[in-house]
Design a protein around this motif. Sequence first.
Motif, PDB file in Angstrom:
ATOM      1  N   ILE A  15       4.294  -9.964  -4.648  1.00  0.00           N
ATOM      2  CA  ILE A  15       4.870  -9.776  -3.341  1.00  0.00           C
ATOM      3  C   ILE A  15       4.074  -7.602  -4.287  1.00  0.00           C
ATOM      4  O   ILE A  15       4.450  -6.949  -5.078  1.00  0.00           O
ATOM      5  CB  ILE A  15       6.227  -9.108  -3.176  1.00  0.00           C
ATOM      6  CG1 ILE A  15       6.526 -10.169  -2.746  1.00  0.00           C
ATOM      7  CG2 ILE A  15       6.191  -7.945  -2.014  1.00  0.00           C
ATOM      8  CD1 ILE A  15       5.854 -11.040  -1.456  1.00  0.00           C
ATOM      9  N   ALA A  16       2.840  -6.911  -3.510  1.00  0.00           N
ATOM     10  CA  ALA A  16       2.631  -5.917  -4.002  1.00  0.00           C
ATOM     11  C   ALA A  16       2.311  -4.851  -2.952  1.00  0.00           C
ATOM     12  O   ALA A  16       2.228  -4.721  -2.538  1.00  0.00           O
ATOM     13  CB  ALA A  16       0.630  -5.968  -3.772  1.00  0.00           C
ATOM     14  N   PHE A  17       2.607  -3.499  -3.356  1.00  0.00           N
ATOM     15  CA  PHE A  17       2.765  -2.554  -2.894  1.00  0.00           C
ATOM     16  C   PHE A  17       1.849  -1.204  -3.183  1.00  0.00           C
ATOM     17  O   PHE A  17       1.507  -1.165  -4.047  1.00  0.00           O
ATOM     18  CB  PHE A  17       4.301  -1.526  -3.416  1.00  0.00           C
ATOM     19  CG  PHE A  17       4.496  -0.358  -1.968  1.00  0.00           C
ATOM     20  CD1 PHE A  17       5.175  -0.918  -0.809  1.00  0.00           C
ATOM     21  CD2 PHE A  17       4.186   0.330  -2.175  1.00  0.00           C
ATOM     22  CE1 PHE A  17       5.470  -0.150   0.312  1.00  0.00           C
ATOM     23  CE2 PHE A  17       4.188   1.691  -0.409  1.00  0.00           C
ATOM     24  CZ  PHE A  17       5.082   1.172  -0.412  1.00  0.00           C
ATOM     25  N   VAL A  18       0.483  -1.056  -2.640  1.00  0.00           N
ATOM     26  CA  VAL A  18      -0.721   0.229  -2.942  1.00  0.00           C
ATOM     27  C   VAL A  18      -0.125   1.477  -2.205  1.00  0.00           C
ATOM     28  O   VAL A  18      -0.264   1.409  -0.757  1.00  0.00           O
ATOM     29  CB  VAL A  18      -1.405  -0.099  -2.259  1.00  0.00           C
ATOM     30  CG1 VAL A  18      -2.820   0.087  -2.939  1.00  0.00           C
ATOM     31  CG2 VAL A  18      -1.728  -1.867  -3.086  1.00  0.00           C
ATOM     32  N   THR A  19      -0.115   3.075  -2.457  1.00  0.00           N
ATOM     33  CA  THR A  19       0.063   3.558  -1.672  1.00  0.00           C
ATOM     34  C   THR A  19      -1.560   5.082  -1.173  1.00  0.00           C
ATOM     35  O   THR A  19      -2.221   4.163  -2.781  1.00  0.00           O
ATOM     36  CB  THR A  19       0.456   5.029  -2.226  1.00  0.00           C
ATOM     37  OG1 THR A  19       0.050   5.195  -3.562  1.00  0.00           O
ATOM     38  CG2 THR A  19       2.059   4.414  -2.866  1.00  0.00           C
ATOM     39  N   GLY A  20      -1.973   5.207  -0.431  1.00  0.00           N
ATOM     40  CA  GLY A  20      -2.951   5.369   0.501  1.00  0.00           C
ATOM     41  C   GLY A  20      -3.730   3.613   0.658  1.00  0.00           C
ATOM     42  O   GLY A  20      -4.904   4.163  -0.372  1.00  0.00           O
ATOM     43  N   GLY A  21      -3.664   3.283   1.063  1.00  0.00           N
ATOM     44  CA  GLY A  21      -4.648   1.958   0.870  1.00  0.00           C
ATOM     45  C   GLY A  21      -6.060   1.322   2.091  1.00  0.00           C
ATOM     46  O   GLY A  21      -5.760   0.885   1.935  1.00  0.00           O
ATOM     47  N   SER A  22      -5.085   2.346   3.185  1.00  0.00           N
ATOM     48  CA  SER A  22      -6.073   2.702   4.325  1.00  0.00           C
ATOM     49  C   SER A  22      -7.856   2.638   3.999  1.00  0.00           C
ATOM     50  O   SER A  22      -8.484   2.155   4.689  1.00  0.00           O
ATOM     51  CB  SER A  22      -5.933   3.146   5.467  1.00  0.00           C
ATOM     52  OG  SER A  22      -6.121   4.587   5.102  1.00  0.00           O
ATOM     53  N   ARG A  23      -8.088   3.105   2.992  1.00  0.00           N
ATOM     54  CA  ARG A  23      -9.360   3.640   2.919  1.00  0.00           C
ATOM     55  C   ARG A  23     -10.140   3.101   1.371  1.00  0.00           C
ATOM     56  O   ARG A  23      -9.068   3.315   0.135  1.00  0.00           O
ATOM     57  CB  ARG A  23      -9.923   5.398   3.326  1.00  0.00           C
ATOM     58  CG  ARG A  23      -9.431   5.443   5.011  1.00  0.00           C
ATOM     59  CD  ARG A  23      -9.729   6.617   5.386  1.00  0.00           C
ATOM     60  NE  ARG A  23      -8.925   7.929   4.647  1.00  0.00           N
ATOM     61  CZ  ARG A  23      -9.317   9.258   3.972  1.00  0.00           C
ATOM     62  NH1 ARG A  23     -10.489   9.700   5.209  1.00  0.00           N
ATOM     63  NH2 ARG A  23      -8.836   9.544   3.751  1.00  0.00           N
ATOM     64  N   GLY A  24     -11.518   3.387   1.256  1.00  0.00           N
ATOM     65  CA  GLY A  24     -11.344   3.832   0.162  1.00  0.00           C
ATOM     66  C   GLY A  24     -11.304   2.955  -1.062  1.00  0.00           C
ATOM     67  O   GLY A  24     -11.164   1.544  -0.693  1.00  0.00           O
ATOM     68  N   ILE A  25     -10.889   3.601  -2.005  1.00  0.00           N
ATOM     69  CA  ILE A  25     -10.718   2.424  -3.399  1.00  0.00           C
ATOM     70  C   ILE A  25      -9.075   2.266  -3.057  1.00  0.00           C
ATOM     71  O   ILE A  25      -9.413   0.563  -3.253  1.00  0.00           O
ATOM     72  CB  ILE A  25     -10.655   3.298  -4.866  1.00  0.00           C
ATOM     73  CG1 ILE A  25     -12.220   3.934  -5.231  1.00  0.00           C
ATOM     74  CG2 ILE A  25      -9.708   2.831  -5.973  1.00  0.00           C
ATOM     75  CD1 ILE A  25     -11.753   5.103  -6.035  1.00  0.00           C
ATOM     76  N   VAL A  96       0.827   0.058  -7.058  1.00  0.00           N
ATOM     77  CA  VAL A  96      -0.692   0.952  -7.166  1.00  0.00           C
ATOM     78  C   VAL A  96      -0.005   1.754  -6.564  1.00  0.00           C
ATOM     79  O   VAL A  96      -0.525   1.510  -5.766  1.00  0.00           O
ATOM     80  CB  VAL A  96      -1.554  -0.228  -6.815  1.00  0.00           C
ATOM     81  CG1 VAL A  96      -2.405   0.405  -7.010  1.00  0.00           C
ATOM     82  CG2 VAL A  96      -1.319  -1.904  -7.207  1.00  0.00           C
ATOM     83  N   ASN A  97       0.158   2.977  -7.670  1.00  0.00           N
ATOM     84  CA  ASN A  97      -0.371   4.273  -7.283  1.00  0.00           C
ATOM     85  C   ASN A  97      -1.429   4.656  -6.661  1.00  0.00           C
ATOM     86  O   ASN A  97      -2.444   5.473  -7.560  1.00  0.00           O
ATOM     87  CB  ASN A  97       0.995   5.116  -8.449  1.00  0.00           C
ATOM     88  CG  ASN A  97       1.879   4.707  -8.315  1.00  0.00           C
ATOM     89  OD1 ASN A  97       2.870   4.432  -7.250  1.00  0.00           O
ATOM     90  ND2 ASN A  97       2.768   4.505  -9.468  1.00  0.00           N
ATOM     91  N   ASN A  98      -2.141   4.701  -5.601  1.00  0.00           N
ATOM     92  CA  ASN A  98      -3.511   5.007  -5.975  1.00  0.00           C
ATOM     93  C   ASN A  98      -3.493   6.708  -4.665  1.00  0.00           C
ATOM     94  O   ASN A  98      -4.250   6.788  -4.801  1.00  0.00           O
ATOM     95  CB  ASN A  98      -4.019   3.983  -4.767  1.00  0.00           C
ATOM     96  CG  ASN A  98      -5.934   4.429  -3.909  1.00  0.00           C
ATOM     97  OD1 ASN A  98      -7.005   4.343  -5.072  1.00  0.00           O
ATOM     98  ND2 ASN A  98      -5.808   5.068  -2.887  1.00  0.00           N
ATOM     99  N   ALA A  99      -2.770   6.494  -3.885  1.00  0.00           N
ATOM    100  CA  ALA A  99      -2.674   7.648  -3.404  1.00  0.00           C
ATOM    101  C   ALA A  99      -2.979   9.319  -3.886  1.00  0.00           C
ATOM    102  O   ALA A  99      -2.484   9.351  -5.167  1.00  0.00           O
ATOM    103  CB  ALA A  99      -0.877   8.269  -2.033  1.00  0.00           C
ATOM    104  N   GLY A 100      -3.935   9.558  -3.435  1.00  0.00           N
ATOM    105  CA  GLY A 100      -3.976  10.966  -4.715  1.00  0.00           C
ATOM    106  C   GLY A 100      -5.104  12.276  -3.328  1.00  0.00           C
ATOM    107  O   GLY A 100      -5.726  11.567  -2.149  1.00  0.00           O
ATOM    108  N   ILE A 101      -5.311  13.035  -3.695  1.00  0.00           N
ATOM    109  CA  ILE A 101      -6.039  14.207  -3.752  1.00  0.00           C
ATOM    110  C   ILE A 101      -6.805  15.360  -4.366  1.00  0.00           C
ATOM    111  O   ILE A 101      -6.389  14.951  -5.405  1.00  0.00           O
ATOM    112  CB  ILE A 101      -5.134  14.799  -2.333  1.00  0.00           C
ATOM    113  CG1 ILE A 101      -3.702  15.534  -3.282  1.00  0.00           C
ATOM    114  CG2 ILE A 101      -5.054  14.743  -1.567  1.00  0.00           C
ATOM    115  CD1 ILE A 101      -3.486  17.155  -2.306  1.00  0.00           C
TER     116      ILE A 101
END
Length: 253
Positions: A15-25, A96-101
């Motif tokens: 079970i995985a959780f990815v923040t900011g996962g809708s686009r790009g990386i 996976v903490n991907n969300a960023g600006i």
Amino acid sequence: MKHANNFPLRQAGKIAFVTGGSRGIGAAIVRRLAGEGATVAFTYQRSADEAQALVQAIEACGGKALALQADAADASALTDAISKIATQFGRLDILVNNAGIFLVGAIDDFSLADFDRTVAVNVRAVFVAIKAAVPHMAEGGRIINISSTNAHRAPFGGAAAYAMSKSALSGLTQGLSRDLGPRGITINNVEPGPTATDMNPANGDFAAMLHGLMALPRHGSADEIAGMVAYLASSEAAFVTGAGLKIDGGFAA
């Protein structure tokens, strides 16, 4: 055994959780982990149509994905989203903490509001997500933060706050590796260099300047970043923790 997309099923049943996962990386990471057999929940802020299209594409290939709306800067919303998934599936194996600006500006023009937003999304949200996820992780858990090569090298003006926010993840990751190691949970940073996305196209206005700073004069692909994330999420990376892994074409070399 391999999935229909030819990835090895090394995340089967996870079970995985990815923040900011809708686009790009982020979307590439979601696709890769789902392709390796994980059930992947991911957040999005405004890109509802893209998020649902990604879910449908993954399901069409036989994978499993769920999209949840949550602003990474909203601690309550992010915590609730992670808790919902962990409760629904009984645990969490990969975060996976991907969300960023990426907000830029010279010190004379960079507002305190932009500084606070940078820290809220790029640093505070990572801490919030980890704090929410860890109680649901058992031995073998994996936490992967998407940092940046700019944590080590910022050779152009206007990127001070962004570089600082990504440098902060190095200290957070190294410190938490000591807290989480006895529990059998690893935590690492992936540090991309220039990567081809809608926000940073390989033929964009700044591409030539960026390529001139690199040993490999090209943008990376989101799938290349996702491949490193998948490695860190796998059992092959069980002895890697507290590390920052550059994938930047030699930008910081």
